[in-house]
Scaffold this motif. Structure first.
Motif, PDB file in Angstrom:
ATOM      1  N   GLY A   1       0.822  -1.208   0.000  1.00  0.00           N
ATOM      2  CA  GLY A   1       0.000   0.000   0.000  1.00  0.00           C
ATOM      3  C   GLY A   1       0.853   1.254   0.000  1.00  0.00           C
TER       4      GLY A   1
ATOM      5  N   TYR B   1      -2.644   8.437   3.148  1.00  0.00           N
ATOM      6  CA  TYR B   1      -2.433   6.993   3.293  1.00  0.00           C
ATOM      7  C   TYR B   1      -2.054   6.623   4.723  1.00  0.00           C
TER       8      TYR B   1
ATOM      9  N   PRO C   1      -4.885   1.917  -3.269  1.00  0.00           N
ATOM     10  CA  PRO C   1      -3.851   1.891  -2.211  1.00  0.00           C
ATOM     11  C   PRO C   1      -4.392   2.324  -0.854  1.00  0.00           C
TER      12      PRO C   1
ATOM     13  N   ILE D   1      -5.964  -0.658   0.639  1.00  0.00           N
ATOM     14  CA  ILE D   1      -4.921  -1.590   1.077  1.00  0.00           C
ATOM     15  C   ILE D   1      -4.317  -1.107   2.395  1.00  0.00           C
ATOM     16  N   MET D   2      -4.074   0.204   2.471  1.00  0.00           N
ATOM     17  CA  MET D   2      -3.502   0.755   3.706  1.00  0.00           C
ATOM     18  C   MET D   2      -4.461   0.592   4.880  1.00  0.00           C
TER      19      MET D   2
END
Lengths: 222, 214, 257
Positions: free
Chosen positions: C45, C67, C214, C217-218
């Motif tokens: 990520g 993020y 991403p 995912i993070m």
């Protein structure tokens, strides 16, 4: 069951007037905080007018927190809290009676004092009824919150300072709607919105708070 | 741990039954597997060294604390789950007397009587405990022994059938002790039940029908 | 008719979750999986979000802090709810392990709240020109949330008796979780009155897929990382609470041998 509540109300009011110095301290505290603000800020009329609402509400918040610190401590130290836990009424109701008694002697005088302080901060006279209404709706919530804090810390020696830490973050909404109502009133606009919100906070606090405070007192003295 | 010696009324059916009670305080086990029962008119004397759990036992019986295990049965109900309307049936007198310092003796007693919907008049009690002189004095001005007498008078005003007394003789003189013993006898004669903790069992032995040694 | 065995099975699972040795072993078995998966997800990520994703058309590269900011803000709130639910279960069913879980969540939640505040401030510098913007509802809310976490931990610490600390602080957690939505909405209302919506409130027109994947995912990586830390802390807390029992002594003897 209701007569139990009335007995507690009567006894607590009588006790409050016997210890009138304790009764007066939070009120004097309220006036002192409010009168120290101009020293910290400026005596300039325009500026005082702009911070007036915030000053009144912060002072009311801090003084009501101070007033409630000993709400359950005196009772738990002389053993009457144990008797109240065993009382022939639900403890939530007993706690509510104690909060009402305390509000009657600490919250109501605040409603009388606050307009005087407000006038010294150049709040227009026409806004005073709305200020009183907002305080009348907000002080029950503040009293309940402070009572919950007092109940959580009743068995701790250093209860007073911790109450502030526990309860002040929760008073944000009351502060927001209270100052907003006062500001709107000063501008001559309708304050119905924030007053409704303050009223709903009060309903929520008065219905749930005593139950939590009762559970906390029971647990702390277990 | 517990030893039940003898009961006066073997035929009577027990109203307070304690079965394999376990009480913990601050993570430390105080009582384990304690059992005893009391029939109407019986008084239990709880004896034991300091820290043996006498106060904890009385608090659990009063419903102020919850046992870790075991059962307490008072007329078919558990004390800590007693509905509010039945709570007047249990009177608890702890180390702290539950009196308000800023009220007078008279005001304290009157509150006690009306709060618990009690029976009897305040005056004869005041006379019996020889509190006439300080009747209208604030409780904070009384001596420890006088305060104990007022607390006992409060107990007498409650219409309770179960008395839980934690060291009732503390601070009392010989005359006060006699009054307590007499009251315990009268309470038992009326069919009441009492659990009394003491570190001076000899003094109360005449009033007791059972000894619970912790 | 059919519901009875299922209910019984659920009850048995619930009761097993009250058994310290069982939960200790469960946490021990889960933690390596959580640790490895979270590290992989965080690495993927981070690389995707910080290197591969395109820069924002308004904020350039500075947006990339989301993020870290968004997952920690999400965990700060999720952590509080988890703590309050665990504490409430512990209070109602007198379950010591649930209190243990609440105790373990509190400092983790507080750290993620602090992280959300710090990253929010760092993000604020290029966006608003200042590290701290009083008018931003979400920063204000995170700050109050941090105070709630601190209040909970301070209240716990002021009790000598662990059982009492468990039960009293559980009540505070419940009061807090009732108030969290109220505080959230009133702070939102307060900012909309005091100033117009900030640039970030609208979050740009809409987030593109390249940025969103991403972020997801993070979020998953942070959650599993939180779970991993929680397992480790929970094991420690169980050992501390059960240090006098036989199974912990046997465990210690085996470890020493």
């Amino acid at each position: 069951m209701l007569d139990v509540v009335l007995h507690i109300l009567r006894r607590d009011l009588r006790l409050a007037f016997r210890r009138w110095s304790e009764l007066a301290t939070p009120l004097i505290f309220f006036v002192i905080i409010a009168s120290l603000f101009p020293l910290a800020a400026t005596p300039d009329e325009a500026q005082l007018r702009s911070i007036g609402a915030a000053v009144i509400w912060m002072s009311a918040l801090l003084s009501s927190l101070l007033a409630l610190d000993g709400l359950f401590r005196a009772d738990s130290e002389d053993g009457s809290m144990e008797q109240l836990i065993l009382a022939p009424a639900p403890l939530g109701l007993v706690v509510l009676a104690k909060i009402v008694a305390h509000w009657a002697v600490s919250g109501v005088p605040l409603l009388v004092l606050a307009p005087l302080v407000a006038m010294s901060f150049y709040l227009p006279l026409a806004a005073l009824p709305e200020l009183i209404a907002a305080l009348a709706l907000a002080t029950p919530t503040l009293s309940v919150l402070a009572a919950v804090g007092a109940a959580l810390t009743v068995s701790l020696r250093a209860g007073g300072t911790i109450i502030g830490l526990l309860i002040l973050p929760l008073t944000g909404p009351v502060l927001i709607f209270g100052t907003r109502a006062t500001e709107l009133a000063a501008l001559g606009e309708s304050v119905a919105g924030p007053l409704y919100l303050l009223a709903s906070l009060a309903v929520l606090a008065v219905s749930l708070g005593p139950l939590i405070a009762a559970a906390a007192v029971r647990t702390a003295l277990e | 741990m517990a030893s039940a010696t003898h009961g006066d009324h073997f035929g009577a059916c027990p109203v307070l039954t304690v079965t394999s009670l376990e009480v913990r305080r601050g993570g430390i086990g105080l009582l384990r597997d304690l059992s005893f029962e009391l029939s109407p008119g019986q008084t239990a004397l709880v004896t034991g060294a300091n820290g043996s759990g006498k106060t904890s036992l009385l608090r659990v019986l009063a419903g102020l604390a919850v046992p870790a295990a075991g059962r307490i049965d008072w007329h078919g109900k558990t004390p800590h789950r007693l509905p509010p309307e039945d709570r007047g049936d249990i009177a608890y007198l702890g180390h702290r007397d539950g009196l308000k310092r800023e009220l007078t003796v008279d005001e304290n007693l009157r509150f006690c009587r009306s709060f618990w919907k009690g029976r009897g008049a305040v005056e004869p009690l005041i006379a019996e405990l020889r509190l006439e002189a300080c009747r209208h004095r604030y409780v904070r001005r009384l001596s420890a022994g006088q305060r104990r007498r007022v607390a006992l008078a409060c107990l007498r005003l409650k219409p309770a059938r179960l008395w839980l007394l934690d060291e009732p003789l503390t601070n009392l003189d010989a005359r006060g002790t006699d009054v307590v013993i007499e009251w315990l006898g009268r309470h038992a004669a009326e069919g009441g039940v009492a659990v009394v903790s003491t570190h001076r069992p000899q003094r109360l032995a005449t009033a007791a029908s059972i000894e619970v040694a912790l | 008719m059919n519901a009875v065995p299922i209910r019984r099975r659920l009850w048995r699972a619930f009761h097993r979750l009250g058994s310290p040795p069982y939960v200790y072993r469960l946490a021990g078995r889960l933690s390596p999986w959580l640790g490895v998966t979270s590290c992989v997800l965080l690495a993927v990520g981070a690389f995707w979000g910080l290197v591969l994703a395109p820069p924002d058309y308004l904020q350039g590269d500075s947006f990339r802090i989301i993020y870290i900011h968004v997952p920690s803000a999400y965990l700060s709130m999720g952590g509080y709810v988890l703590m309050a639910v665990a504490a409430a279960i512990g209070y109602i069913w007198r379950m010591k392990l649930a209190h243990g879980l609440a105790v373990c969540v509190a400092p983790l939640g507080a750290w993620f709240t602090a992280l959300a505040l710090v990253t929010g401030g760092i993000w604020g510098k290029p966006t608003w020109g200042t590290y701290w913007e009083w008018g931003d509802a979400r920063l204000m809310f995170e700050l109050l949330l941090l105070f709630l976490y601190i209040g909970y931990m301070v209240l716990r610490m002021s009790f000598d008796d662990r059982e009492k600390a468990d039960r009293v602080s559980a009540l505070l957690a419940v009061v807090g979780v009732v108030n969290v939505p109220i505080i959230h909405y009133s702070v939102e209302w307060w900012t909309t009155l005091h100033q117009g919506p900030t640039l970030i409130r609208e979050g740009g027109p809409s987030i593109t897929m390249d940025m969103l994947i991403p972020l997801l995912i993070m979020l998953a990586g942070f959650s599993l990382f939180f779970g991993w830390l929680l397992c480790k802390r929970l094991q420690g807390e169980i050992l501390r609470r059960e240090s006098r029992t036989r199974w912990v002594r046997t465990l210690a003897a085996e470890a020493g041998a």
